[in-house]
Design a protein around this motif. Structure first.
Motif, PDB file in Angstrom:
ATOM      1  N   VAL A 151      22.766  50.479  59.992  1.00 31.30           N
ATOM      2  CA  VAL A 151      22.296  51.778  59.512  1.00 31.30           C
ATOM      3  C   VAL A 151      21.314  51.597  58.355  1.00 31.30           C
ATOM      4  O   VAL A 151      20.264  52.261  58.302  1.00 31.30           O
ATOM      5  CB  VAL A 151      23.494  52.641  59.072  1.00 31.30           C
ATOM      6  CG1 VAL A 151      23.031  53.854  58.269  1.00 31.30           C
ATOM      7  CG2 VAL A 151      24.279  53.105  60.295  1.00 31.30           C
ATOM      8  N   PHE A 152      21.627  50.687  57.440  1.00 31.13           N
ATOM      9  CA  PHE A 152      20.740  50.456  56.302  1.00 31.13           C
ATOM     10  C   PHE A 152      19.412  49.864  56.756  1.00 31.13           C
ATOM     11  O   PHE A 152      18.343  50.206  56.224  1.00 31.13           O
ATOM     12  CB  PHE A 152      21.420  49.533  55.300  1.00 31.13           C
ATOM     13  CG  PHE A 152      20.717  49.441  53.974  1.00 31.13           C
ATOM     14  CD1 PHE A 152      20.549  50.576  53.191  1.00 31.13           C
ATOM     15  CD2 PHE A 152      20.220  48.235  53.503  1.00 31.13           C
ATOM     16  CE1 PHE A 152      19.899  50.512  51.969  1.00 31.13           C
ATOM     17  CE2 PHE A 152      19.564  48.159  52.284  1.00 31.13           C
ATOM     18  CZ  PHE A 152      19.411  49.300  51.515  1.00 31.13           C
ATOM     19  N   ALA A 153      19.462  48.986  57.765  1.00 31.00           N
ATOM     20  CA  ALA A 153      18.218  48.410  58.293  1.00 31.00           C
ATOM     21  C   ALA A 153      17.347  49.492  58.933  1.00 31.00           C
ATOM     22  O   ALA A 153      16.120  49.502  58.748  1.00 31.00           O
ATOM     23  CB  ALA A 153      18.547  47.318  59.309  1.00 31.00           C
ATOM     24  N   TRP A 188      29.333  45.839  59.591  1.00 29.83           N
ATOM     25  CA  TRP A 188      28.246  45.617  60.547  1.00 29.83           C
ATOM     26  C   TRP A 188      27.509  46.920  60.834  1.00 29.83           C
ATOM     27  O   TRP A 188      26.271  46.941  60.922  1.00 29.83           O
ATOM     28  CB  TRP A 188      28.800  45.023  61.846  1.00 29.83           C
ATOM     29  CG  TRP A 188      29.332  43.639  61.694  1.00 29.83           C
ATOM     30  CD1 TRP A 188      30.644  43.251  61.596  1.00 29.83           C
ATOM     31  CD2 TRP A 188      28.560  42.434  61.588  1.00 29.83           C
ATOM     32  NE1 TRP A 188      30.749  41.893  61.449  1.00 29.83           N
ATOM     33  CE2 TRP A 188      29.473  41.358  61.441  1.00 29.83           C
ATOM     34  CE3 TRP A 188      27.198  42.162  61.616  1.00 29.83           C
ATOM     35  CZ2 TRP A 188      29.060  40.038  61.326  1.00 29.83           C
ATOM     36  CZ3 TRP A 188      26.786  40.836  61.486  1.00 29.83           C
ATOM     37  CH2 TRP A 188      27.699  39.805  61.351  1.00 29.83           C
ATOM     38  N   MET A 189      28.272  47.995  60.988  1.00 32.21           N
ATOM     39  CA  MET A 189      27.641  49.301  61.206  1.00 32.21           C
ATOM     40  C   MET A 189      26.775  49.693  60.017  1.00 32.21           C
ATOM     41  O   MET A 189      25.630  50.146  60.190  1.00 32.21           O
ATOM     42  CB  MET A 189      28.709  50.376  61.446  1.00 32.21           C
ATOM     43  CG  MET A 189      28.133  51.765  61.704  1.00 32.21           C
ATOM     44  SD  MET A 189      29.381  53.078  61.701  1.00 32.21           S
ATOM     45  CE  MET A 189      29.627  53.264  59.913  1.00 32.21           C
ATOM     46  N   ALA A 219      34.414  53.777  66.560  1.00 31.90           N
ATOM     47  CA  ALA A 219      35.783  53.940  66.058  1.00 31.90           C
ATOM     48  C   ALA A 219      36.809  53.332  67.000  1.00 31.90           C
ATOM     49  O   ALA A 219      37.876  52.888  66.570  1.00 31.90           O
ATOM     50  CB  ALA A 219      36.088  55.423  65.843  1.00 31.90           C
ATOM     51  N   THR A 220      36.493  53.300  68.295  1.00 31.47           N
ATOM     52  CA  THR A 220      37.423  52.726  69.269  1.00 31.47           C
ATOM     53  C   THR A 220      37.162  51.243  69.530  1.00 31.47           C
ATOM     54  O   THR A 220      38.023  50.557  70.079  1.00 31.47           O
ATOM     55  CB  THR A 220      37.327  53.480  70.613  1.00 31.47           C
ATOM     56  OG1 THR A 220      36.009  53.352  71.142  1.00 31.47           O
ATOM     57  CG2 THR A 220      37.634  54.960  70.408  1.00 31.47           C
ATOM     58  N   VAL A 221      35.979  50.761  69.157  1.00 33.48           N
ATOM     59  CA  VAL A 221      35.629  49.359  69.402  1.00 33.48           C
ATOM     60  C   VAL A 221      36.042  48.468  68.235  1.00 33.48           C
ATOM     61  O   VAL A 221      36.565  47.357  68.432  1.00 33.48           O
ATOM     62  CB  VAL A 221      34.112  49.230  69.659  1.00 33.48           C
ATOM     63  CG1 VAL A 221      33.687  47.759  69.695  1.00 33.48           C
ATOM     64  CG2 VAL A 221      33.742  49.911  70.967  1.00 33.48           C
ATOM     65  N   PHE A 222      35.829  48.939  67.013  1.00 32.94           N
ATOM     66  CA  PHE A 222      36.125  48.124  65.844  1.00 32.94           C
ATOM     67  C   PHE A 222      37.623  47.881  65.707  1.00 32.94           C
ATOM     68  O   PHE A 222      38.440  48.737  66.054  1.00 32.94           O
ATOM     69  CB  PHE A 222      35.589  48.791  64.581  1.00 32.94           C
ATOM     70  CG  PHE A 222      34.083  48.757  64.485  1.00 32.94           C
ATOM     71  CD1 PHE A 222      33.346  47.831  65.189  1.00 32.94           C
ATOM     72  CD2 PHE A 222      33.408  49.659  63.674  1.00 32.94           C
ATOM     73  CE1 PHE A 222      31.970  47.793  65.107  1.00 32.94           C
ATOM     74  CE2 PHE A 222      32.029  49.635  63.579  1.00 32.94           C
ATOM     75  CZ  PHE A 222      31.310  48.699  64.296  1.00 32.94           C
ATOM     76  N   ARG A 223      37.970  46.709  65.177  1.00 35.92           N
ATOM     77  CA  ARG A 223      39.375  46.315  65.071  1.00 35.92           C
ATOM     78  C   ARG A 223      39.951  46.522  63.682  1.00 35.92           C
ATOM     79  O   ARG A 223      41.141  46.752  63.531  1.00 35.92           O
ATOM     80  CB  ARG A 223      39.518  44.834  65.459  1.00 35.92           C
ATOM     81  CG  ARG A 223      39.100  44.518  66.892  1.00 35.92           C
ATOM     82  CD  ARG A 223      38.846  43.040  67.063  1.00 35.92           C
ATOM     83  NE  ARG A 223      37.743  42.589  66.204  1.00 35.92           N
ATOM     84  CZ  ARG A 223      37.375  41.318  66.086  1.00 35.92           C
ATOM     85  NH1 ARG A 223      37.997  40.379  66.750  1.00 35.92           N
ATOM     86  NH2 ARG A 223      36.375  40.990  65.283  1.00 35.92           N
ATOM     87  N   ASP A 224      39.114  46.398  62.646  1.00 37.05           N
ATOM     88  CA  ASP A 224      39.607  46.555  61.279  1.00 37.05           C
ATOM     89  C   ASP A 224      38.460  47.005  60.395  1.00 37.05           C
ATOM     90  O   ASP A 224      37.303  47.057  60.816  1.00 37.05           O
ATOM     91  CB  ASP A 224      40.194  45.232  60.770  1.00 37.05           C
ATOM     92  CG  ASP A 224      41.330  45.453  59.769  1.00 37.05           C
ATOM     93  OD1 ASP A 224      41.375  46.548  59.172  1.00 37.05           O
ATOM     94  OD2 ASP A 224      42.159  44.545  59.587  1.00 37.05           O
ATOM     95  N   TRP A 225      38.789  47.314  59.119  1.00 37.26           N
ATOM     96  CA  TRP A 225      37.797  47.881  58.206  1.00 37.26           C
ATOM     97  C   TRP A 225      36.570  47.000  58.004  1.00 37.26           C
ATOM     98  O   TRP A 225      35.446  47.529  57.933  1.00 37.26           O
ATOM     99  CB  TRP A 225      38.447  48.183  56.856  1.00 37.26           C
ATOM    100  CG  TRP A 225      39.533  49.201  56.941  1.00 37.26           C
ATOM    101  CD1 TRP A 225      40.855  49.023  56.713  1.00 37.26           C
ATOM    102  CD2 TRP A 225      39.387  50.591  57.282  1.00 37.26           C
ATOM    103  NE1 TRP A 225      41.561  50.192  56.908  1.00 37.26           N
ATOM    104  CE2 TRP A 225      40.676  51.168  57.250  1.00 37.26           C
ATOM    105  CE3 TRP A 225      38.299  51.383  57.626  1.00 37.26           C
ATOM    106  CZ2 TRP A 225      40.896  52.507  57.536  1.00 37.26           C
ATOM    107  CZ3 TRP A 225      38.513  52.716  57.916  1.00 37.26           C
ATOM    108  CH2 TRP A 225      39.799  53.266  57.868  1.00 37.26           C
TER     109      TRP A 225
END
Length: 265
Positions: free
Chosen positions: A189-191, A184-185, A173-179
């Motif tokens: 997670v799906f993999a 990528w997350m 939540a603190t690393v990502f810049r936008d929606w």
């Protein structure tokens, strides 16, 4: 003066009532999201556990034990539900709160510090994840998928899994810049859900792929819950617990550092 005070008190009560009403509406909407997440995991169980399970039948584990495919898949989907519940709450929702809604600005004006914010978000995430876990375990019990008294420990094990992923969610939540970054997350997670030993033993994978699976956090959560659900305990259970504990401590430490940096900008 008394008339003015009376009017001010009335206005204050009216605004307080409106605020409580808005909060109640928001809470009802939040619980709709929580319930929908629990239903999603149950749909996975019916689709893969009972649907595909009816075609596969029984499956032989590496130690020679034979179990139904539904009993094999159900604990894995349960572990995935614990992970998804806490990740959704600690990553996407926390990102929205501090990036766009500015919820934490007012909180930090009080004696509360970023560590308190992190703990509060983790507790709420565990409540959400616990809802998924509880609903799923009840369904497993109704369909006779809890083969051992050890399976009762699957509930605290899933809470432990959720706690292990909480620090990861807060950090993202603190690393990502936008929606779009959250795609990528979701892809990772799906993999993990597809290839983390959910649907087939890892020993059935190609030799080059097995080490990759062994380092996946979800794999260790799946094996922990599956071992408890099927009553198959062994030394490797301690390895899974140690891995998840290390993930929990490291993730929370990094998360509170990153959260403090993001909130005090």
């Amino acid at each position: 003066m008394s008339v003015i005070a009376y009017g001010a008190a009335r206005a204050s009560l009216k605004s307080s009532g409106a605020l409580l009403n808005r909060n109640w509406v928001a809470m009802r909407r939040a619980w709709i999201l929580v319930i929908s997440g629990a239903v999603e995991s149950l749909l996975f169980l019916f689709a893969f556990g009972f649907g595909v399970g009816a075609l596969v039948g029984d499956i032989t584990l590496p130690d020679g034990t034979t179990v139904s495919y539904t009993a094999y898949v159900a604990p894995a989907i349960l572990a995935n539900a614990a992970m998804m519940g806490v990740l959704a709450e600690t990553s996407i929702n926390v990102f929205a709160k501090f990036k766009w809604m500015k919820v934490y600005d007012g909180i930090l004006a009080t004696p509360l510090r970023p560590w308190d914010v992190a703990l509060g978000e983790v507790w709420w995430a565990l409540i959400r994840g616990g809802t998924y876990i509880g609903a799923f375990v009840v369904v497993m019990g109704l369909f006779g998928l809890l083969d051992s008294w050890w399976s009762l420990l699957a509930v605290p094990a899933c809470v432990f899994i959720a706690l292990a992923f909480a620090g990861i969610g807060l950090t993202l939540a603190t690393v990502f810049r936008d929606w779009p970054d959250f795609d990528w997350m979701n892809a990772v997670v799906f993999a993990m859900f597809l290839f983390g030993g959910t649907f087939t033993p890892v020993e059935a994978y190609p030799a080059f792929a097995q080490p990759i699976v062994y380092v996946m956090p979800l794999y260790h959560g799946i094996e922990l819950v599956r071992g408890l659900s099927l009553g198959q305990l062994g030394p490797m259970m301690l390895v899974h617990v140690a891995y998840l504990m290390a993930l929990c401590v490291t993730g929370m430490w990094i998360a509170q550092k990153r959260l403090a940096k993001a909130l005090y900008k």
